[in-house]
Structures are given as C-alpha cells and as structure tokens.
Motif scaffolding. Structure first.
Motif, PDB file in Angstrom:
ATOM      1  N   LEU A   1      11.639  40.291  90.573  1.00  0.00           N
ATOM      2  CA  LEU A   1      10.979  41.427  91.203  1.00  0.00           C
ATOM      3  C   LEU A   1      11.980  42.423  91.775  1.00  0.00           C
ATOM      4  O   LEU A   1      12.966  42.033  92.410  1.00  0.00           O
ATOM      5  CB  LEU A   1      10.058  40.941  92.318  1.00  0.00           C
ATOM      6  N   ILE A   2      11.705  43.707  91.570  1.00  0.00           N
ATOM      7  CA  ILE A   2      12.605  44.743  92.082  1.00  0.00           C
ATOM      8  C   ILE A   2      12.241  45.162  93.498  1.00  0.00           C
ATOM      9  O   ILE A   2      13.017  45.846  94.169  1.00  0.00           O
ATOM     10  CB  ILE A   2      12.601  45.980  91.167  1.00  0.00           C
ATOM     11  N   THR A   3      11.073  44.742  93.961  1.00  0.00           N
ATOM     12  CA  THR A   3      10.614  45.091  95.302  1.00  0.00           C
ATOM     13  C   THR A   3       9.573  44.069  95.740  1.00  0.00           C
ATOM     14  O   THR A   3       8.973  43.385  94.910  1.00  0.00           O
ATOM     15  CB  THR A   3      10.010  46.512  95.324  1.00  0.00           C
TER      16      THR A   3
ATOM     17  N   ALA B   1       7.891  33.915  93.140  1.00  0.00           N
ATOM     18  CA  ALA B   1       8.697  34.624  92.145  1.00  0.00           C
ATOM     19  C   ALA B   1       9.930  35.184  92.847  1.00  0.00           C
ATOM     20  O   ALA B   1       9.819  35.751  93.939  1.00  0.00           O
ATOM     21  CB  ALA B   1       7.888  35.749  91.511  1.00  0.00           C
ATOM     22  N   PRO B   2      11.113  35.053  92.247  1.00  0.00           N
ATOM     23  CA  PRO B   2      12.335  35.530  92.900  1.00  0.00           C
ATOM     24  C   PRO B   2      12.470  37.049  92.843  1.00  0.00           C
ATOM     25  O   PRO B   2      11.866  37.709  91.985  1.00  0.00           O
ATOM     26  CB  PRO B   2      13.441  34.851  92.090  1.00  0.00           C
ATOM     27  N   GLY B   3      13.256  37.581  93.751  1.00  0.00           N
ATOM     28  CA  GLY B   3      13.494  39.020  93.799  1.00  0.00           C
ATOM     29  C   GLY B   3      14.964  39.360  93.739  1.00  0.00           C
ATOM     30  O   GLY B   3      15.832  38.480  93.646  1.00  0.00           O
ATOM     31  N   LEU B   4      15.243  40.674  93.802  1.00  0.00           N
ATOM     32  CA  LEU B   4      16.625  41.138  93.767  1.00  0.00           C
ATOM     33  C   LEU B   4      16.730  42.474  94.504  1.00  0.00           C
ATOM     34  O   LEU B   4      17.259  43.456  93.991  1.00  0.00           O
ATOM     35  CB  LEU B   4      17.102  41.263  92.315  1.00  0.00           C
ATOM     36  N   TRP B   5      16.198  42.494  95.731  1.00  0.00           N
ATOM     37  CA  TRP B   5      16.260  43.730  96.514  1.00  0.00           C
ATOM     38  C   TRP B   5      16.995  43.546  97.838  1.00  0.00           C
ATOM     39  O   TRP B   5      17.176  44.514  98.575  1.00  0.00           O
ATOM     40  CB  TRP B   5      14.854  44.283  96.769  1.00  0.00           C
ATOM     41  N   GLU B   6      17.445  42.311  98.166  1.00  0.00           N
ATOM     42  CA  GLU B   6      18.139  42.115  99.424  1.00  0.00           C
ATOM     43  C   GLU B   6      19.284  41.126  99.263  1.00  0.00           C
ATOM     44  O   GLU B   6      19.401  40.423  98.261  1.00  0.00           O
ATOM     45  CB  GLU B   6      17.171  41.643 100.508  1.00  0.00           C
ATOM     46  N   LYS B   7      20.154  41.085 100.285  1.00  0.00           N
ATOM     47  CA  LYS B   7      21.419  40.349 100.189  1.00  0.00           C
ATOM     48  C   LYS B   7      21.212  38.863  99.933  1.00  0.00           C
ATOM     49  O   LYS B   7      21.943  38.269  99.133  1.00  0.00           O
ATOM     50  CB  LYS B   7      22.207  40.548 101.490  1.00  0.00           C
ATOM     51  N   ALA B   8      20.257  38.240 100.589  1.00  0.00           N
ATOM     52  CA  ALA B   8      20.062  36.798 100.403  1.00  0.00           C
ATOM     53  C   ALA B   8      19.732  36.486  98.945  1.00  0.00           C
ATOM     54  O   ALA B   8      20.164  35.459  98.406  1.00  0.00           O
ATOM     55  CB  ALA B   8      18.953  36.297 101.319  1.00  0.00           C
TER      56      ALA B   8
ATOM     57  N   GLY C   1      21.945  34.257  96.328  1.00  0.00           N
ATOM     58  CA  GLY C   1      21.342  33.130  95.620  1.00  0.00           C
ATOM     59  C   GLY C   1      21.547  33.214  94.122  1.00  0.00           C
ATOM     60  O   GLY C   1      21.871  32.218  93.462  1.00  0.00           O
ATOM     61  N   TRP C   2      21.367  34.406  93.553  1.00  0.00           N
ATOM     62  CA  TRP C   2      21.579  34.577  92.115  1.00  0.00           C
ATOM     63  C   TRP C   2      23.055  34.434  91.738  1.00  0.00           C
ATOM     64  O   TRP C   2      23.380  33.953  90.646  1.00  0.00           O
ATOM     65  CB  TRP C   2      21.060  35.940  91.668  1.00  0.00           C
ATOM     66  N   LYS C   3      23.968  34.823  92.661  1.00  0.00           N
ATOM     67  CA  LYS C   3      25.401  34.726  92.361  1.00  0.00           C
ATOM     68  C   LYS C   3      25.808  33.273  92.124  1.00  0.00           C
ATOM     69  O   LYS C   3      26.638  32.980  91.243  1.00  0.00           O
ATOM     70  CB  LYS C   3      26.219  35.317  93.511  1.00  0.00           C
TER      71      LYS C   3
ATOM     72  N   GLN D   1      13.896  52.202  92.351  1.00  0.00           N
ATOM     73  CA  GLN D   1      13.905  50.780  92.713  1.00  0.00           C
ATOM     74  C   GLN D   1      14.430  49.928  91.563  1.00  0.00           C
ATOM     75  O   GLN D   1      15.162  48.954  91.786  1.00  0.00           O
ATOM     76  CB  GLN D   1      12.496  50.341  93.106  1.00  0.00           C
ATOM     77  N   PHE D   2      14.068  50.271  90.338  1.00  0.00           N
ATOM     78  CA  PHE D   2      14.614  49.563  89.187  1.00  0.00           C
ATOM     79  C   PHE D   2      16.144  49.727  89.138  1.00  0.00           C
ATOM     80  O   PHE D   2      16.874  48.759  88.878  1.00  0.00           O
ATOM     81  CB  PHE D   2      13.992  50.086  87.886  1.00  0.00           C
ATOM     82  N   LYS D   3      16.626  50.943  89.364  1.00  0.00           N
ATOM     83  CA  LYS D   3      18.078  51.169  89.319  1.00  0.00           C
ATOM     84  C   LYS D   3      18.791  50.356  90.400  1.00  0.00           C
ATOM     85  O   LYS D   3      19.843  49.743  90.133  1.00  0.00           O
ATOM     86  CB  LYS D   3      18.401  52.643  89.485  1.00  0.00           C
ATOM     87  N   GLN D   4      18.245  50.348  91.609  1.00  0.00           N
ATOM     88  CA  GLN D   4      18.888  49.584  92.677  1.00  0.00           C
ATOM     89  C   GLN D   4      18.917  48.100  92.339  1.00  0.00           C
ATOM     90  O   GLN D   4      19.904  47.403  92.631  1.00  0.00           O
ATOM     91  CB  GLN D   4      18.160  49.812  93.997  1.00  0.00           C
TER      92      GLN D   4
END
Length: 364
Positions: free
Chosen positions: A59-61, A70-77, A81-83, A158-161
C-alpha cells in the motif's frame, strides 16, 4: 527446461532464471509493517530459486483495503521492515521488486486503517463496485459508493513517494499494480471511470493516470520499472466491451513501451475471478475466452512460451505459494504435491501466522 534456466536482463538488473514469483496477497504484516514471518516467507522462496520475486501488493498510503494486515511503504518503520527482507533475499541470490498498490473504490470506510487515515474512500468516479464482502468488518458489509477524487495528481504523488521509499528499502525495482480492479485499473476501465475531464472519456485520457505514474517511477528507478495488467480479468467488477478493451490496453501498452520498462506482466484469464450477481456472470463474461494456460503441465507450457519467444519469462502464483522450492522442483523434474491450505490462505486472527504460509514442505 533449459530455456527457463537462462539469465534474463530486466532493466539494469540480470536475474538468474526466467521463473518469477508473482505478487500474492498474504495478509501477515504487523498492522502495516513487515515482520519476521514475512522475512522467512520471502527468503524461503528466494532460496527455492525464484529469479525475480514480486512482493504482495504494498500500500502506498493508509486505507481500508479489502485485505487486513496488508503491508505498506509510506513510513520509516515500513521501510526498515522491508530493508531486512530485501537484504536477505539478495543474500539468498534472488532479486525483488515491490508491487505498489492503491485499492481505490474497493476500500471500506469502516475498516480500521481507513478510519485511522481519516479520508474518504477515493476512486476515479463515484461508482460503487458490485458485490464484495469485508469479512473482517462487523456485519460483513459489501462495497460502498466512493468519493470521486478531485485531483488524481495527489495519488500520483503518493505512488512516487512510495517508489522513493522502495528504493531506500533496497528493492531492485517497482511494479505498478494496474490489474484486478484496483485504482489504476479503475481509471482504465470505462465502466468504473465516467469522468469528463482529462482523466476520463477516451482511451487516451483513461490511460493517462497509469502512464503518469509510470513516468514518475522511471524518474526514481530508471529502467527498473514494471507494469502488471489484466485486460481479460473481471475481478472487483471490472470489464469493458471487447473493442473498448482492445483500444484502451492497446494504447496503454504502446505508450508504456516508449518508457523503456523492464517488463509488462499480463495476467492470464481466470474464470474463477469473474464476479457473479444473482447467479449470473457480470458484464465481462460476454468476452470470456478459452484459458489456454490451464494445462496439466503448466511448467511445460512455460517452457514453450519462453522457448518460442512469446514471453521473456513466466510468473507463477499459487504454485509458489504452496512450494517454496518451486524453481528447484521444476529444474529437477519433481512433482508439485503440496495442496493449498485454503483455510489459512490469508491468515486469521488468533491463529499461528505460519499456517498456510511458511509451513509448506520442500521436496526431499
């Protein structure tokens, strides 16, 4: 299977074979943050020989997705986690793309993440999808009429970020989820997009949203950008008349080709994803076609597609889910004998998340 096990260059990255792992919804994150059981899941399949792994939809937001956890990718945590996952997948010898995702009108306002987001359920037009059932919400409600998003560039940003965050998290590239009736597909389809501005109407206008996102992705990732579409799919109440489908996806793919993408993934037609209403198939059923991929020896079909040059590589879905060593099994000629654990396919509250996820046996 010699052709399947030759290297393939995707963008600036070379993958060791042509057997990819398709994006597969699994619903195992800790709220929206990737966790240790997800790390184990992806590493199992990297060690099992996947040339390229595409993550489940990320999720982008924050929003009320159909699928909880479902996992996201809009914040540091989430980035952190993905790293851990991308580092481990690389160490195991595979490459990994993040599939970036926004569900659009198939979110629900009563879902916990939607409430936390504090925004409406957005879509190209204020048109509800038919059907649907949110089993994790009290009363198991169906889809609602969404709010038409006034300025689609907000979503594009939001997609770009999310792509920028994916790069920080160590992903080799990103795949735009343009399939299965989610927000990109909603813009593409004339039945879900009734806009009269530059984002709707003609095929050129309805493809604008997807193409603008891809351009932003290319700014971030160069050639390591991909697109997944499902022109024949009916999931989430999708499906235009045949000529409209040809015109729209024809224009999209011609323009996307000019961007130098690493690949385009075409989801095969699957009759099980056709929606039913009052015992009848939805409008897209009129253009149903024979499923030429539904053969007993799917790995043999994959070899034929790649060997003939019709496809550069092949993604497997359910077979990767149930066989963490799928590529090794194909190479060694071993049977695919793990039955899917449908009871725990997407996890369940209060149940061990390993069930139906990381507990499938590898071949002896």
């Amino acid at each position: 299977m010699s052709t399947l096990f030759t290297p393939l260059k995707l963008g600036s990255t070379t993958i060791p074979n042509r057997i990819g792992m398709s994006a597969l919804t699994r619903s195992r994150s800790s709220a929206t943050v990737p966790n240790e059981i997800m790390l184990k899941y992806y590493v199992q399949r990297a060690k099992g020989g996947a040339g390229l792994i595409v993550t489940e939809g990320v999720l982008i937001t924050r929003q009320g997705t159909e699928w909880p956890q479902a996992p996201g990718l809009w914040e540091k945590a989430q980035i952190d986690g993905w790293k851990k996952i991308t580092d481990a997948v690389h160490e195991a010898g595979s490459k990994i793309y993040a599939q970036l995702w926004h569900v659009g009108r198939v979110a629900h306002p009563n879902a916990p993440e939607q409430i936390a987001a504090g925004v409406p359920v957005y879509a190209p037009s204020a048109l509800s999808a038919r059907g649907g059932k949110f089993r994790f919400i009290s009363g198991e409600p169906g889809y609602v009429t969404p709010t038409e998003i006034a300025d689609p560039t907000v979503l594009i940003a939001q997609f770009k970020q999310a792509a920028i965050n994916a790069k920080e998290a160590g992903f080799d590239g990103v795949e735009l989820h343009g399939a299965n009736g989610y927000v990109v597909h909603q813009f593409l389809d004339s039945t879900s997009n009734h806009r009269t501005d530059k984002w709707g109407g003609s095929p050129e206008n309805r493809t604008r949203f997807a193409l603008e996102i891809l351009k932003e992705f290319v700014e971030v990732y160069g050639p390591n950008v991909a697109l997944k579409v499902s022109p024949a799919g009916g999931y989430n109440d999708m499906g235009m008349p045949l000529q409209d489908t040809i015109d729209t996806f024809g224009h999209l793919l011609r323009e996307a080709d000019k961007l130098g993408l690493s690949y385009v993934a075409l989801a095969r037609y699957n009759p099980y994803l056709d929606m039913e209403f009052d015992g009848k198939k939805a409008r897209h059923a009129a253009r149903r076609r024979r499923d030429v991929h539904a053969l007993p020896e799917k790995d043999r079909r994959a070899e034929e597609l790649v060997g003939s040059g019709k496809a550069a590589g092949v993604f497997f879905g359910m077979n990767w889910l149930t066989h963490p060593d799928l590529a090794r099994r194909i190479k060694d000629g071993k049977k695919l004998d793990n039955a899917p654990d449908y009871m725990h396919l997407y996890g369940a509250e209060g149940v061990d998340p390993a069930l139906g996820y990381t507990d499938y046996k590898e071949a002896a």
